[in-house]
Design a protein around this motif. Structure first.
Motif, PDB file in Angstrom:
ATOM      1  N   SER A 175       0.829  -1.215   0.000  1.00  0.00           N
ATOM      2  CA  SER A 175       0.000   0.000   0.000  1.00  0.00           C
ATOM      3  C   SER A 175       0.861   1.261   0.000  1.00  0.00           C
ATOM      4  O   SER A 175       0.506   2.256  -0.639  1.00  0.00           O
ATOM      5  CB  SER A 175      -0.951  -0.002   1.202  1.00  0.00           C
ATOM      6  OG  SER A 175      -0.237   0.042   2.424  1.00  0.00           O
ATOM      7  N   GLU A 176       1.987   1.247   0.686  1.00  0.00           N
ATOM      8  CA  GLU A 176       2.887   2.401   0.670  1.00  0.00           C
ATOM      9  C   GLU A 176       3.473   2.618  -0.722  1.00  0.00           C
ATOM     10  O   GLU A 176       3.650   3.763  -1.155  1.00  0.00           O
ATOM     11  CB  GLU A 176       4.001   2.233   1.706  1.00  0.00           C
ATOM     12  CG  GLU A 176       3.625   2.700   3.086  1.00  0.00           C
ATOM     13  CD  GLU A 176       3.321   4.196   3.125  1.00  0.00           C
ATOM     14  OE1 GLU A 176       4.216   5.000   2.798  1.00  0.00           O
ATOM     15  OE2 GLU A 176       2.184   4.558   3.457  1.00  0.00           O
ATOM     16  N   HIS A 177       3.785   1.541  -1.394  1.00  0.00           N
ATOM     17  CA  HIS A 177       4.269   1.665  -2.773  1.00  0.00           C
ATOM     18  C   HIS A 177       3.220   2.350  -3.644  1.00  0.00           C
ATOM     19  O   HIS A 177       3.530   3.291  -4.390  1.00  0.00           O
ATOM     20  CB  HIS A 177       4.604   0.277  -3.331  1.00  0.00           C
ATOM     21  CG  HIS A 177       5.147   0.304  -4.718  1.00  0.00           C
ATOM     22  ND1 HIS A 177       6.488   0.278  -4.998  1.00  0.00           N
ATOM     23  CD2 HIS A 177       4.524   0.370  -5.924  1.00  0.00           C
ATOM     24  CE1 HIS A 177       6.677   0.329  -6.308  1.00  0.00           C
ATOM     25  NE2 HIS A 177       5.490   0.380  -6.900  1.00  0.00           N
ATOM     26  N   ALA A 178       1.974   1.903  -3.516  1.00  0.00           N
ATOM     27  CA  ALA A 178       0.905   2.498  -4.329  1.00  0.00           C
ATOM     28  C   ALA A 178       0.697   3.963  -3.974  1.00  0.00           C
ATOM     29  O   ALA A 178       0.481   4.809  -4.855  1.00  0.00           O
ATOM     30  CB  ALA A 178      -0.386   1.711  -4.133  1.00  0.00           C
ATOM     31  N   ARG A 179       0.750   4.287  -2.672  1.00  0.00           N
ATOM     32  CA  ARG A 179       0.549   5.680  -2.256  1.00  0.00           C
ATOM     33  C   ARG A 179       1.631   6.594  -2.824  1.00  0.00           C
ATOM     34  O   ARG A 179       1.350   7.653  -3.384  1.00  0.00           O
ATOM     35  CB  ARG A 179       0.561   5.774  -0.719  1.00  0.00           C
ATOM     36  CG  ARG A 179       0.393   7.194  -0.185  1.00  0.00           C
ATOM     37  CD  ARG A 179       0.844   7.338   1.262  1.00  0.00           C
ATOM     38  NE  ARG A 179       2.262   7.032   1.440  1.00  0.00           N
ATOM     39  CZ  ARG A 179       3.247   7.875   1.145  1.00  0.00           C
ATOM     40  NH1 ARG A 179       2.978   9.072   0.626  1.00  0.00           N
ATOM     41  NH2 ARG A 179       4.502   7.523   1.332  1.00  0.00           N
ATOM     42  N   ALA A 180       2.892   6.171  -2.687  1.00  0.00           N
ATOM     43  CA  ALA A 180       4.004   7.051  -3.044  1.00  0.00           C
ATOM     44  C   ALA A 180       4.258   7.096  -4.546  1.00  0.00           C
ATOM     45  O   ALA A 180       4.674   8.129  -5.076  1.00  0.00           O
ATOM     46  CB  ALA A 180       5.273   6.600  -2.321  1.00  0.00           C
ATOM     47  N   LEU A 181       3.994   5.987  -5.247  1.00  0.00           N
ATOM     48  CA  LEU A 181       4.358   5.893  -6.658  1.00  0.00           C
ATOM     49  C   LEU A 181       3.167   5.882  -7.589  1.00  0.00           C
ATOM     50  O   LEU A 181       3.311   5.779  -8.805  1.00  0.00           O
ATOM     51  CB  LEU A 181       5.229   4.657  -6.878  1.00  0.00           C
ATOM     52  CG  LEU A 181       6.620   4.850  -6.255  1.00  0.00           C
ATOM     53  CD1 LEU A 181       7.155   3.588  -5.636  1.00  0.00           C
ATOM     54  CD2 LEU A 181       7.600   5.392  -7.281  1.00  0.00           C
ATOM     55  N   GLY A 182       1.960   5.993  -7.016  1.00  0.00           N
ATOM     56  CA  GLY A 182       0.785   6.223  -7.836  1.00  0.00           C
ATOM     57  C   GLY A 182       0.173   5.015  -8.496  1.00  0.00           C
ATOM     58  O   GLY A 182      -0.778   5.157  -9.266  1.00  0.00           O
ATOM     59  N   ARG A 183       0.695   3.830  -8.189  1.00  0.00           N
ATOM     60  CA  ARG A 183       0.177   2.626  -8.842  1.00  0.00           C
ATOM     61  C   ARG A 183       0.627   1.413  -8.028  1.00  0.00           C
ATOM     62  O   ARG A 183       1.761   1.382  -7.536  1.00  0.00           O
ATOM     63  CB  ARG A 183       0.723   2.524 -10.256  1.00  0.00           C
ATOM     64  CG  ARG A 183       0.115   1.400 -11.084  1.00  0.00           C
ATOM     65  CD  ARG A 183       0.873   1.215 -12.391  1.00  0.00           C
ATOM     66  NE  ARG A 183       1.011   2.448 -13.172  1.00  0.00           N
ATOM     67  CZ  ARG A 183       1.758   2.538 -14.269  1.00  0.00           C
ATOM     68  NH1 ARG A 183       2.460   1.475 -14.672  1.00  0.00           N
ATOM     69  NH2 ARG A 183       1.820   3.667 -14.944  1.00  0.00           N
ATOM     70  N   PRO A 517       2.315   7.520   6.423  1.00  0.00           N
ATOM     71  CA  PRO A 517       1.237   8.413   6.865  1.00  0.00           C
ATOM     72  C   PRO A 517      -0.146   7.781   6.795  1.00  0.00           C
ATOM     73  O   PRO A 517      -1.059   8.228   7.490  1.00  0.00           O
ATOM     74  CB  PRO A 517       1.349   9.600   5.901  1.00  0.00           C
ATOM     75  CG  PRO A 517       2.059   9.056   4.696  1.00  0.00           C
ATOM     76  CD  PRO A 517       3.016   8.046   5.237  1.00  0.00           C
ATOM     77  N   ALA A 518      -0.319   6.750   5.969  1.00  0.00           N
ATOM     78  CA  ALA A 518      -1.638   6.126   5.826  1.00  0.00           C
ATOM     79  C   ALA A 518      -1.781   4.851   6.658  1.00  0.00           C
ATOM     80  O   ALA A 518      -2.733   4.094   6.474  1.00  0.00           O
ATOM     81  CB  ALA A 518      -1.897   5.807   4.353  1.00  0.00           C
ATOM     82  N   LEU A 519      -0.872   4.613   7.592  1.00  0.00           N
ATOM     83  CA  LEU A 519      -0.889   3.389   8.383  1.00  0.00           C
ATOM     84  C   LEU A 519      -2.168   3.278   9.216  1.00  0.00           C
ATOM     85  O   LEU A 519      -2.608   4.251   9.829  1.00  0.00           O
ATOM     86  CB  LEU A 519       0.325   3.361   9.309  1.00  0.00           C
ATOM     87  CG  LEU A 519       0.609   2.053  10.047  1.00  0.00           C
ATOM     88  CD1 LEU A 519       1.040   0.967   9.072  1.00  0.00           C
ATOM     89  CD2 LEU A 519       1.690   2.271  11.113  1.00  0.00           C
ATOM     90  N   THR A 520      -2.747   2.086   9.238  1.00  0.00           N
ATOM     91  CA  THR A 520      -3.927   1.821  10.062  1.00  0.00           C
ATOM     92  C   THR A 520      -3.766   0.475  10.750  1.00  0.00           C
ATOM     93  O   THR A 520      -3.069  -0.422  10.255  1.00  0.00           O
ATOM     94  CB  THR A 520      -5.227   1.782   9.224  1.00  0.00           C
ATOM     95  OG1 THR A 520      -5.203   0.626   8.376  1.00  0.00           O
ATOM     96  CG2 THR A 520      -5.382   3.048   8.391  1.00  0.00           C
TER      97      THR A 520
END
Length: 526
Positions: A175-183, A517-520
């Protein structure tokens, strides 16, 4: 279906542990990031764009770990990188003056001065201090395929006693990869190539299609793979696994017989940071600060003794190009011998730490660039896993064995008398967090405290600190980091249980460990 052809699958694993000390502008271990940016990541971006400008075919597979991405995104750390470049340029000016009476040393000092000027332009003008979008742009233009990886590079085989911890490393990483790199990424780099049976199901649950193993992880699978390490196989969960090629690994990795051991290459250890008086190192090393490598290295490997000849850039880079030519010719020769015996493309899978190229092996970026140029000239295809699976979607189903690319191919680097206390502590903390995660308490100050406790646990799981303890380098720092994160975790859980969360203390921890930052808590699940 077309005729098989030999192909090279080149993989770089870009990773650094999370090191961020907000109250210390010049913290020694933060140099790891600053060195990697200047010596590895900027040169990598530069050479990939130069190849694209020259219309040289480029298909590189690259993992960017979440901890590295978090640091590259961080405004505080980016500002420090910029100031480090300025300090290094100031030292370059001093070195040019200091060496003016020695033509051989002076030529090297001028080389460094010109190189730093180019790197400064790349950092400031070309990328404006933002490298993550630059890598995403190369992906979007079809030059690279990006991989996700474990959230904090936890060694997953030693976390399996806590299934939630394994799932969290994978889910947060994806999920961090998707958040930071857009995909979202299709592939996943297993930290340390650490695999155990059943891990493929965790990857499949995150819709990850492929990963990489060390050679024996696939070669010793059941049933034995018919194509050995020269083609992927599917696991029972449907994840494609590619295996590291032993010869390609030794050619580039080995400090004894690999290319980087050539005596013409720059010596890694000899640096003016250790050779010159302290006052000659200003402003790279401030008064009273620990000595450190400055990047100004004037000698080549030469031999095993202490006497070292002066390094010469042009012969060294010419040797890197020659080694690239040899590397490509060996891949062509080996895959050519397999083409007639296989009904799909025979692969040489060549994964390496990205930091090898430029940091440990200074001429490494020149080698990489030449590999792509030589491959194009020789008609050798360079592919990514996505390319390969699209061309050859069918493969044998096998059950890989537990493995890693560490010492002896298993877990000994991370489970040794000097660090075996870590897995036990991590398991205990995971058991403490599990009940809170099931309740999904994420609101209010107690919810914030639990998310921060989760963040501290993830950081304590980093394989890097256990590795450092085993390898015996900066052991005091590594031990303090693990203990600090475990202590913060226990403090926060205790405060939530007693409803005594201190807002200022929580804010201090959030400021210190400011990643994901999006950790849940929902990401910590069975």
């Amino acid at each position: 279906m077309r005729r098989p052809r030999g192909a090279l699958l080149l993989v770089l694993h870009a990773h650094l542990p999370y090191v961020r000390h907000p109250d210390d502008e010049d913290h020694l271990e933060e140099e790891w990031l600053r060195e990697a940016v200047l010596e590895c990541y900027l040169p990598l971006l530069d050479l990939l764009e130069r190849l694209a400008d020259d219309r040289v075919p480029v298909r590189l597979t690259l993992s960017l770990t979440p901890t590295l991405v978090a640091m590259l995104e961080d405004p505080l750390l980016r500002g420090r990188i910029g100031r480090r470049i300025e300090r290094q340029q100031a030292l370059a000016e001093r070195e040019v003056r200091r060496t003016r009476d020695d033509p051989s040393l002076h030529a090297v000092a001028r080389f460094y001065q010109e190189r730093l000027a180019r790197l400064a332009r790349l950092w400031t003008d070309r990328y404006r201090g933002e490298l993550v979008p630059a890598f995403a742009a190369l992906r979007d233009h079809g030059l690279i395929e990006l991989l996700a990886s474990g959230a904090t590079h936890g060694f997953l085989p030693l976390l399996r006693s806590s299934p939630q911890a394994v799932r969290a490393q994978v889910a947060v990483g994806a999920s961090e990869h998707a958040r930071a790199l857009g995909r979202r990424a299709s592939g996943f780099w297993l930290p340390e190539c650490g695999y155990y049976p059943g891990l493929d199901r965790v990857l499949a649950d995150e819709e990850l299609r492929f990963t990489f193993l060390d050679a024996h992880g696939l070669a010793d699978a059941e049933p034995r793979p018919l194509l050995s390490v020269h083609a992927p196989a599917f696991t029972p969960a449907g994840v494609a696994v590619y295996a590291r090629d032993p010869e390609a690994s030794e050619q580039v990795w080995s400090a004894e017989v690999g290319y980087p051991a050539d005596p013409v290459y720059r010596d890694f250890y000899r640096d003016v940071g250790w050779d010159l008086p302290e006052d000659a190192l200003v402003p790279m090393v401030g008064p009273g600060r620990p000595r450190r490598a400055t990047g100004f290295k004037y000698h080549r490997i030469t031999g095993r003794g202490m006497d070292k000849a002066v390094w010469e850039p042009e012969p060294a880079f010419a040797r890197a190009r020659a080694h690239a030519r040899h590397f490509v010719s060996r891949v062509k020769e080996r895959t050519g011998a397999l083409v007639e015996r296989m009904e799909r493309d025979p692969l040489v899978v060549a994964p390496y730490d990205a930091e090898l190229f430029g940091h440990w092996w200074f001429e490494g970026p020149a080698f990489l660039e030449a590999v792509f140029r030589e491959a194009a000239a020789a008609g050798l295809a360079v592919v990514t896993p996505g390319d390969d699976l699209q061309a050859w979607p069918e493969a044998q189903v096998v059950s890989p064995v537990e493995s890693s690319w560490g010492e002896h191919g298993h877990a000994s680097m991370w489970l040794d008398p000097v660090n075996d206390w870590i897995p036990q502590a991590l398991h205990g903390c995971a058991q403490l967090l599990a009940p809170f995660a099931r309740l999904q308490r994420e609101t209010g100050i107690e919810g914030r405290a639990l998310v921060q406790a989760f963040r501290e646990l993830l950081l304590a799981q980093s394989s890097d600190f256990a590795f450092i303890l085993r390898s015996g380098t900066v052991t005091a720092y590594a031990r303090a980091r693990v203990q600090s994160h475990l202590s913060a975790f226990l403090e926060l859980v205790r405060a939530v249980r007693t409803r005594t969360v201190d807002p200022l203390r929580l804010q201090s921890l959030e400021r210190r460990d400011a990643l994901f930052p999006a950790l849940t808590l929902s990401q910590f699940r069975e």
